[in-house]
Motif scaffolding. Sequence first.
Motif, PDB file in Angstrom:
ATOM      1  N   ALA A  31       0.969  -1.261   0.165  1.00  0.00           N
ATOM      2  CA  ALA A  31       0.050  -0.001   0.138  1.00  0.00           C
ATOM      3  C   ALA A  31       0.754   1.432   0.058  1.00  0.00           C
ATOM      4  CB  ALA A  31      -0.761  -0.013   1.180  1.00  0.00           C
ATOM      5  N   GLN A  32       0.541   2.209  -1.024  1.00  0.00           N
ATOM      6  CA  GLN A  32       1.325   3.559  -0.847  1.00  0.00           C
ATOM      7  C   GLN A  32       0.779   4.206   0.111  1.00  0.00           C
ATOM      8  OE1 GLN A  32       3.865   4.326  -2.527  1.00  0.00           O
ATOM      9  NE2 GLN A  32       3.876   6.602  -2.109  1.00  0.00           N
ATOM     10  N   ASP A  33       1.947   4.860   0.938  1.00  0.00           N
ATOM     11  CA  ASP A  33       1.518   5.789   2.004  1.00  0.00           C
ATOM     12  C   ASP A  33       1.462   7.206   1.615  1.00  0.00           C
ATOM     13  OD1 ASP A  33       4.316   6.376   1.686  1.00  0.00           O
ATOM     14  OD2 ASP A  33       4.835   5.562   3.498  1.00  0.00           O
TER      15      ASP A  33
END
Length: 180
Positions: A31-33
Amino acid sequence: MQKKVNLASAGISAEESQLFRESITGAKPIAQDKIPPVVAPRKLKRRTDVLAKALDDNLFYFSDEFEGYIAEGVSLSWTKSGDDPHLTGRLRRGEFQPQVILDLHGMTTREAKAELAGLLAYCAKQHINCACVVHGKGLGILAKKVPNWLIQHPNVRAFHTAPKTWGKHGALLLLLSVED
């Protein structure tokens, strides 16, 4: 939309492709933060327009083409027209003590001119009436330029080769007009 790649043209065999698919089964996408990277703070720039203006104001009086002073002997001596002609003798005898000293050793002509302009501006601001400028002997470039610059400045009343204690032939004592 993903583009299908022909495995034969990529140089990958069907067996290698099947082995790869088996090795990545069960993998989950990360998941891209979306946190941007921290950027180092930039250095504050000097206001060069203000500094350049102040330097230009101080250098206004100095021209390199002007040669109004020609040394006739070993000692340099000059008095502003209309001023007391005995000032240079008083400078020679050391009756005036310099309150500030400027050393121009190792400077280029441009640097020396800027420093001399800064010294004269400082003396005017601080109400200093006597200064010593050490130009050195060396090749004599600054020794010839400094007197020509000084006689162009309206605040310089007189100058003379400094006494031995202040640098003799490698220095000048300046007497400046102080405005209250």
